[in-house]
Design a protein around this motif. Sequence first.
Motif, PDB file in Angstrom:
ATOM      1  N   TYR A 128       2.905  -6.898  -8.162  1.00  0.00           N
ATOM      2  CA  TYR A 128       1.798  -6.988  -7.212  1.00  0.00           C
ATOM      3  C   TYR A 128       1.163  -8.371  -7.207  1.00  0.00           C
ATOM      4  O   TYR A 128       0.364  -8.686  -6.325  1.00  0.00           O
ATOM      5  N   ALA A 129       1.525  -9.212  -8.177  1.00  0.00           N
ATOM      6  CA  ALA A 129       0.984 -10.569  -8.236  1.00  0.00           C
ATOM      7  C   ALA A 129       1.552 -11.456  -7.138  1.00  0.00           C
ATOM      8  O   ALA A 129       1.025 -12.536  -6.874  1.00  0.00           O
ATOM      9  N   ALA A 164      -2.546   2.773 -12.549  1.00  0.00           N
ATOM     10  CA  ALA A 164      -3.650   2.784 -11.587  1.00  0.00           C
ATOM     11  C   ALA A 164      -3.135   2.609 -10.157  1.00  0.00           C
ATOM     12  O   ALA A 164      -3.658   3.226  -9.219  1.00  0.00           O
ATOM     13  N   MET A 165      -2.088   1.787  -9.984  1.00  0.00           N
ATOM     14  CA  MET A 165      -1.508   1.594  -8.657  1.00  0.00           C
ATOM     15  C   MET A 165      -0.836   2.873  -8.155  1.00  0.00           C
ATOM     16  O   MET A 165      -0.900   3.211  -6.972  1.00  0.00           O
ATOM     17  N   LYS A 166      -0.177   3.602  -9.046  1.00  0.00           N
ATOM     18  CA  LYS A 166       0.450   4.869  -8.663  1.00  0.00           C
ATOM     19  C   LYS A 166      -0.594   5.867  -8.194  1.00  0.00           C
ATOM     20  O   LYS A 166      -0.363   6.658  -7.274  1.00  0.00           O
ATOM     21  N   LYS A 197      -2.956   3.495  -5.152  1.00  0.00           N
ATOM     22  CA  LYS A 197      -2.111   2.920  -4.090  1.00  0.00           C
ATOM     23  C   LYS A 197      -2.503   1.507  -3.629  1.00  0.00           C
ATOM     24  O   LYS A 197      -1.659   0.764  -3.154  1.00  0.00           O
ATOM     25  N   LYS A 198      -3.760   1.113  -3.730  1.00  0.00           N
ATOM     26  CA  LYS A 198      -4.199  -0.168  -3.179  1.00  0.00           C
ATOM     27  C   LYS A 198      -4.537  -1.170  -4.285  1.00  0.00           C
ATOM     28  O   LYS A 198      -5.310  -0.855  -5.195  1.00  0.00           O
ATOM     29  N   VAL A 199      -3.973  -2.368  -4.162  1.00  0.00           N
ATOM     30  CA  VAL A 199      -4.241  -3.422  -5.142  1.00  0.00           C
ATOM     31  C   VAL A 199      -5.722  -3.774  -5.153  1.00  0.00           C
ATOM     32  O   VAL A 199      -6.332  -3.945  -6.218  1.00  0.00           O
TER      33      VAL A 199
END
Length: 223
Positions: free
Chosen positions: A87-88, A195-197, A200-202
Amino acid sequence: MMKMVKSVQQFTMALVCLMVVGVSYAAPVLQPPEMEVRKITSELLDTFNNNKKQYQKDPEGFFKEVDRLLSPVVAFDQIARYVMGKYAHRSPEQVEKFESVFKGSLIRFYGKALLSLDDTSLVIESVDKTSPELLKKYQEGQTSRIPVRMKVRTSTNTVEIFYSMVHVDGRWKLRNVTIEGINIAKQFQSQFADAMKKHKKVSYVIDNWAAIMSASADGSSKK
């Protein structure tokens, strides 16, 4: 005319050689990272040992001191990118924002780890030296980090700490730390992925990172 051209060429070659020699002499000697590790850890332990009763009652005061001492010697940007993982690569702005948010959680995690070691004196027992061969490999770009193993003695046992060091901005900086087998960067990366799972939102994970970490710590303490 030919003699003049040849003289100019010889002069140019001599000048280039002098420049190369000058640069080689000017190149700084890279000191091994364990010197920085011992220095910063000694300062941290001295701060803790001199104020341990106060810090046991007021951990926030210790976290502020950890922040003051570690901020100049931690590569927060590199660690934050690692924690974000894939996600970076989405947004430089999000990475920069997470770096700021993440710094606090890393400082608190490290501070809590030290506070939990013992309520008596903490002493550096040993710091492993970096071999000249490994330092040479690092300078030649054959390895990206140098591990430094340290042992800290408490009143009841010895705690092993591994620091992963990188040389940036003209000094050695902490890229990761493993305390008694707990790899801090990997642990944070796993929590970010979880946390992303869930969310869903970065942007949501970044904005609520402190709350996510707090919930994770509460869940771990109840197990």
